[in-house]
Write a protein that holds these residues in place. Structure first.
Motif, PDB file in Angstrom:
ATOM      1  N   PRO A   1      11.347  24.726  71.150  1.00 40.11           N
ATOM      2  CA  PRO A   1      11.655  25.000  69.751  1.00 40.11           C
ATOM      3  C   PRO A   1      11.132  23.870  68.859  1.00 40.11           C
ATOM      4  O   PRO A   1      11.315  22.681  69.165  1.00 40.11           O
ATOM      5  CB  PRO A   1      13.181  25.076  69.721  1.00 40.11           C
ATOM      6  CG  PRO A   1      13.634  24.299  70.912  1.00 40.11           C
ATOM      7  CD  PRO A   1      12.554  24.434  71.943  1.00 40.11           C
TER       8      PRO A   1
ATOM      9  N   THR B   1      19.208  23.557  61.319  1.00 42.53           N
ATOM     10  CA  THR B   1      19.099  24.294  62.583  1.00 42.53           C
ATOM     11  C   THR B   1      18.926  23.334  63.767  1.00 42.53           C
ATOM     12  O   THR B   1      18.062  22.446  63.731  1.00 42.53           O
ATOM     13  CB  THR B   1      17.909  25.265  62.540  1.00 42.53           C
ATOM     14  OG1 THR B   1      18.087  26.165  61.438  1.00 42.53           O
ATOM     15  CG2 THR B   1      17.810  26.059  63.830  1.00 42.53           C
ATOM     16  N   GLN B   2      19.724  23.513  64.785  1.00 38.06           N
ATOM     17  CA  GLN B   2      19.648  22.695  66.001  1.00 38.06           C
ATOM     18  C   GLN B   2      19.596  23.608  67.218  1.00 38.06           C
ATOM     19  O   GLN B   2      20.367  24.559  67.329  1.00 38.06           O
ATOM     20  CB  GLN B   2      20.856  21.762  66.094  1.00 38.06           C
ATOM     21  CG  GLN B   2      20.869  20.638  65.074  1.00 38.06           C
ATOM     22  CD  GLN B   2      19.763  19.621  65.325  1.00 38.06           C
ATOM     23  OE1 GLN B   2      19.618  19.103  66.446  1.00 38.06           O
ATOM     24  NE2 GLN B   2      18.980  19.346  64.300  1.00 38.06           N
ATOM     25  N   LEU B   3      18.660  23.324  68.112  1.00 36.32           N
ATOM     26  CA  LEU B   3      18.510  24.073  69.351  1.00 36.32           C
ATOM     27  C   LEU B   3      18.284  23.090  70.501  1.00 36.32           C
ATOM     28  O   LEU B   3      17.740  21.995  70.283  1.00 36.32           O
ATOM     29  CB  LEU B   3      17.319  25.030  69.261  1.00 36.32           C
ATOM     30  CG  LEU B   3      17.391  26.124  68.189  1.00 36.32           C
ATOM     31  CD1 LEU B   3      16.033  26.805  68.053  1.00 36.32           C
ATOM     32  CD2 LEU B   3      18.468  27.142  68.549  1.00 36.32           C
TER      33      LEU B   3
ATOM     34  N   GLN C   1      10.844  22.402  64.880  1.00 35.70           N
ATOM     35  CA  GLN C   1      11.306  22.477  63.486  1.00 35.70           C
ATOM     36  C   GLN C   1      10.292  21.769  62.581  1.00 35.70           C
ATOM     37  O   GLN C   1      10.104  20.567  62.661  1.00 35.70           O
ATOM     38  CB  GLN C   1      12.681  21.831  63.316  1.00 35.70           C
ATOM     39  CG  GLN C   1      13.236  21.989  61.908  1.00 35.70           C
ATOM     40  CD  GLN C   1      14.670  21.525  61.789  1.00 35.70           C
ATOM     41  OE1 GLN C   1      14.943  20.481  61.235  1.00 35.70           O
ATOM     42  NE2 GLN C   1      15.608  22.310  62.324  1.00 35.70           N
TER      43      GLN C   1
ATOM     44  N   TRP D   1      14.094  30.667  62.671  1.00 36.71           N
ATOM     45  CA  TRP D   1      15.243  30.405  61.808  1.00 36.71           C
ATOM     46  C   TRP D   1      14.657  29.962  60.465  1.00 36.71           C
ATOM     47  O   TRP D   1      14.144  28.848  60.337  1.00 36.71           O
ATOM     48  CB  TRP D   1      16.120  29.321  62.421  1.00 36.71           C
ATOM     49  CG  TRP D   1      16.837  29.774  63.662  1.00 36.71           C
ATOM     50  CD1 TRP D   1      18.139  30.156  63.768  1.00 36.71           C
ATOM     51  CD2 TRP D   1      16.290  29.896  64.999  1.00 36.71           C
ATOM     52  NE1 TRP D   1      18.440  30.515  65.058  1.00 36.71           N
ATOM     53  CE2 TRP D   1      17.328  30.357  65.836  1.00 36.71           C
ATOM     54  CE3 TRP D   1      15.025  29.652  65.546  1.00 36.71           C
ATOM     55  CZ2 TRP D   1      17.134  30.584  67.199  1.00 36.71           C
ATOM     56  CZ3 TRP D   1      14.834  29.883  66.895  1.00 36.71           C
ATOM     57  CH2 TRP D   1      15.883  30.341  67.713  1.00 36.71           C
TER      58      TRP D   1
ATOM     59  N   LEU E   1      14.977  20.667  70.925  1.00 34.38           N
ATOM     60  CA  LEU E   1      14.258  20.760  69.651  1.00 34.38           C
ATOM     61  C   LEU E   1      13.378  19.540  69.409  1.00 34.38           C
ATOM     62  O   LEU E   1      13.797  18.402  69.628  1.00 34.38           O
ATOM     63  CB  LEU E   1      15.265  20.899  68.505  1.00 34.38           C
ATOM     64  CG  LEU E   1      14.696  21.084  67.096  1.00 34.38           C
ATOM     65  CD1 LEU E   1      14.086  22.469  66.946  1.00 34.38           C
ATOM     66  CD2 LEU E   1      15.798  20.881  66.045  1.00 34.38           C
TER      67      LEU E   1
ATOM     68  N   THR F   1      12.238  26.739  61.682  1.00 35.00           N
ATOM     69  CA  THR F   1      12.298  26.451  63.111  1.00 35.00           C
ATOM     70  C   THR F   1      11.788  27.666  63.874  1.00 35.00           C
ATOM     71  O   THR F   1      12.166  28.802  63.564  1.00 35.00           O
ATOM     72  CB  THR F   1      13.738  26.126  63.538  1.00 35.00           C
ATOM     73  OG1 THR F   1      14.218  25.015  62.771  1.00 35.00           O
ATOM     74  CG2 THR F   1      13.807  25.794  65.015  1.00 35.00           C
TER      75      THR F   1
ATOM     76  N   LEU G   1      10.508  29.284  67.855  1.00 33.93           N
ATOM     77  CA  LEU G   1      10.456  29.177  69.312  1.00 33.93           C
ATOM     78  C   LEU G   1       9.578  30.289  69.851  1.00 33.93           C
ATOM     79  O   LEU G   1       9.870  31.476  69.654  1.00 33.93           O
ATOM     80  CB  LEU G   1      11.865  29.287  69.913  1.00 33.93           C
ATOM     81  CG  LEU G   1      11.960  29.419  71.438  1.00 33.93           C
ATOM     82  CD1 LEU G   1      11.404  28.171  72.123  1.00 33.93           C
ATOM     83  CD2 LEU G   1      13.401  29.672  71.865  1.00 33.93           C
TER      84      LEU G   1
END
Length: 742
Positions: free
Chosen positions: A433, A222-224, A435, A375, A227, A363, A365
């Protein structure tokens, strides 16, 4: 199989089903089905209504999108459930697209990956959803052409008028179909199984090409924007409390953004005391843990150990005074008093860890309004959603959970402690966010382990060698009064109901070691105990285990169907058990001698509504090195194998898992903590230990059931029984000590 039997064994849609149709912007059809289904959360609970939803979207270009509602952990459910919808829709599979659903009880009902429940819960509902969509498309074509819909047919995503030769694709009809009245779901006709084109077809996993290409579909991928990464330090001793930590030293490390204490809520399944370290990348965060000068109050649990549990268990077994009897038939004491021969043995098995390839991660937020978006690679995303909401004082709808693909689970991701940790950390960093990723050491040392257990078994034989009595004093753990107890033994475990005098009793030990479900929970241990000891009984009779099983199974008829978690489910059917036993004997040439230096063993088990019998052929070197050469497995999971490709993967994987558990795996507790830490001292099975595996399914007149669990339990006793035949020495404790057998 008869329609009557299939309908009795599987949840269905009814008149109460809420089926909605709608048009897509730009043309097309979306079909939503809210499916009432009777379910029980736990044995003894009153039936409660739960909801399942399936979504079908048909675009003008004839692309059909089907929502995969259940989490995918490698068991293939993201492929097989949409196959059911697509079959009854009469779709062209090459035009089907599958998307993963977010966690949403209101839309989808129960979403879980565990207990091999996905297939029996969804076999009929998913087919009915597809059939309803097909009926609406037929009606749309009927209106356009002025032809009775009963005279029209569907073929691979098109509606055909046989009389005129005209045809229209689903995409061309979708917008009109969206205006058609929803059919009575209870009367929607289903396909005759002989007309299936997708069910029963070997189809590769829908995500497999993406995995091969390395696409970022797992939770850890997962990438935001913006992050940051978190590591979480908790006490190695279970049940410990945080006293102090040197946070300044950690914050001074290059790349570290922050470090702070997170106070637990006293629930190990949610949040334990710890220190969160936030950094620009995970390696920095994890490395900074070394600078924590942390002090824990370990309390009484620091004195606990596997050796201590074993010593206490053996003392309790020797005392012969169980705390309680939880299953009893006939007069056990009289059977032993009059016995011509009494057999006794003590069996034990260790704690086991799950070690999925992808460590726990999540992850999260925290938004400005206090809501949380997550996520999560969770097997029970709705449980995580509810738990996080409760922990943070939010409403469940304020916690959004996007379900990611999982790199394995095996039951570990049924428990959502990592989700709670992630949410607690994100709550302290609103707008950013975060992780959370566990190290492999975290994963091994912070598990919810398969419980260890001890059994003192006795069997009585009369003068003709007939089994007249069976007694098991089970030493397990007191885990409180939760809805699910992974350390429990059910009162009807075989040979209950098949021996005239039987008693199951238990005594319990106190522990703070977290315990949970591991693939084929309870069955993965009890199969070893019961089938191995029955092999001893058969040997004493001058017979063998499969023939003893066939004899015992012939003493009574089928058990009644019962109301269970998936609705009405078939009770144990001895005839189904006998069929897989006989099939496995045929496959493995039972009774025919193996090559020199090899021997065969047998095991059977009924687990998660599936029947499996397996024959193992093994050898052992003069240095105690065990080799499993062949496994022949016969299974009965009902009338249809939805996806033979996925089914074979599940059976082979379960057998390899079982072999690994038997040969090399154990978690030891010392000083209240786990000794093992990584793959070097917890050696999961690898390619060199993989035998030749042959699998055959017997199809019977029962609704299909799951395959994640039932193939695992029989292989463990089959292996140890093969070694007993080979060496003359019994394996009564796992993992197997090969050197003790030579």
């Amino acid at each position: 199989m008869s329609d009557l039997m299939e309908k009795a064994a599987s949840p269905q849609l009814s008149r109460r089903t809420l089926l909605k149709a709608g048009a897509l912007a730009g043309g097309g059809l979306t079909l939503t089905a809210s499916i009432p289904m009777v379910a029980r959360a736990a044995a003894g609970a009153e039936p409660a209504e739960a909801m399942l939803n399936a979504f079908i979207t048909i675009a003008p270009d004839n692309t059909i999108t089907i929502v995969g509602k259940n989490p995918e952990i490698g068991q293939g459910i993201k492929t097989s459930l949409p196959m059911l919808v697509a079959e009854e829709l009469d779709a062209d599979w090459d035009q089907v697209r599958i998307v993963q659903a977010d966690a949403d009880m209101a839309k989808y009902g129960p979403q879980m990956a565990g207990g091999s429940f996905s297939t029996p819960m969804n076999w009929m509902p998913m087919r009915q959803v597809g059939a309803a969509g097909r009926q609406m498309l037929l009606e749309a074509a009927s209106r356009r052409w002025g032809v009775d819909s009963a005279k029209l047919q569907t073929r691979l995503g098109t509606v055909v008028d046989p009389a005129s030769g005209r045809s229209l694709t689903y995409g061309e009809l979708a917008s009109e179909a969206a205006k058609v009245a929803v059919p009575d779901i209870a009367k929607v006709p289903l396909k005759d199984p002989q007309d299936f084109k997708i069910i029963g077809r070997a189809i590769g996993g829908i995500d497999s090409p993406r995995i091969v290409r390395g696409e970022p579909i797992f939770g850890v991928d997962t990438q935001l924007p913006g992050l940051v990464y978190a590591a979480y330090e908790r006490s190695p001793v279970f049940g410990a409390k945080l006293v102090s930590a040197r946070l300044d030293a950690v914050k001074a490390q290059p790349g570290v953004i922050d470090a702070f204490v997170v106070e637990g809520n006293g629930n190990a399944e949610q949040l334990v005391d710890g220190v969160a370290i936030i950094a620009k990348n995970w390696w920095i965060a994890n490395k900074a843990r070394e600078k924590l000068e942390i002090e824990w109050d370990n309390g009484e649990w620091a004195s606990h150990s596997s050796a201590g549990y074993d010593k206490k268990a053996r003392e309790l077994m020797a005392a012969g005074k169980p705390e309680e009897v939880f299953s009893s038939e006939g007069d056990v004491d009289a059977a032993f008093a009059s016995a011509a021969k009494i057999l006794e043995a003590e069996y034990s098995y260790p704690f086991l860890a799950h070690v999925p390839m992808e460590p726990q991660n999540c992850t999260a937020l925290c938004k400005d309004d206090g809501s949380i978006e997550m996520w999560a690679p969770s097997q029970t995303p709705q449980g995580g959603q509810q738990g996080v909401a409760q922990m943070l004082g939010l409403k469940p709808e304020q916690v959004t959970v996007h379900v990611t693909r999982m790199g394995g689970g095996f039951g570990r991701r049924l428990t959502n402690d990592y989700m709670h940790q992630s949410a607690a950390i994100a709550r302290k960093m609103p707008g950013t966010p975060v992780q959370l990723i566990w190290s492999r050491e975290d994963d091994v040392r912070s598990d919810f382990y398969r419980p260890a257990g001890w059994h003192r078994l006795r069997a009585s034989l009369d003068e003709n060698g007939k089994l007249t009595g069976f007694d098991d004093h089970f030493i397990t753990f007191d885990l409180g009064d939760g809805a699910y107890n992974p350390a429990a033994m059910a009162p009807d475990i075989f040979p209950a109901k098949f021996v005239p005098n039987l008693r199951y009793a238990q005594s319990k030990l106190k522990s703070a070691v977290p315990m949970g479900a591991l693939r084929a929970p309870s069955s993965n241990a009890l199969s070893f105990v019961t089938q191995s000891f029955l092999d001893e009984v058969a040997q004493e009779q001058g017979s063998d285990l499969p023939n003893l099983m066939l004899e015992l199974l012939s003493t009574r008829g089928p058990f009644p169907d019962t109301q269970g978690f998936v609705g009405m489910q078939p009770g144990f059917k001895p005839a189904r058990a006998k069929a897989v036993i006989e099939k496995s004997m045929q496959m493995g040439a039972w009774g025919t001698p193996s090559a020199e230096g090899r021997a065969k063993g047998f095991g059977f088990y009924f687990s998660h509504m599936g029947y499996f019998a397996e024959v193992v052929e093994a050898s052992i070197s003069d240095r105690g090195q065990i080799t499993v050469h062949n496994v022949w497995a016969a299974g009965d999971v009902g009338s249809h194998i939805i996806n033979p490709f996925g089914a074979l993967n599940q059976v082979e994987g379960a057998i390899i898992d079982g072999i690994g558990q038997a040969m090399s795996l154990a978690v030891e507790i010392e000083g209240g903590a786990t000794v093992q830490s990584n793959f070097h001292d917890y050696p999961v099975p690898r390619m060199p230990v993989t035998p030749n595996i042959e699998v055959e399914f017997i199809k019977t007149d029962y609704s299909p059931t799951g395959l994640g669990e039932p193939a695992l339990p029989p292989v463990i006793p089959a292996l140890v029984n093969a070694l007993a035949a080979l060496t003359g020495k019994r394996v009564r404790s796992l993992p197997i000590d090969g050197k003790a057998l030579v």
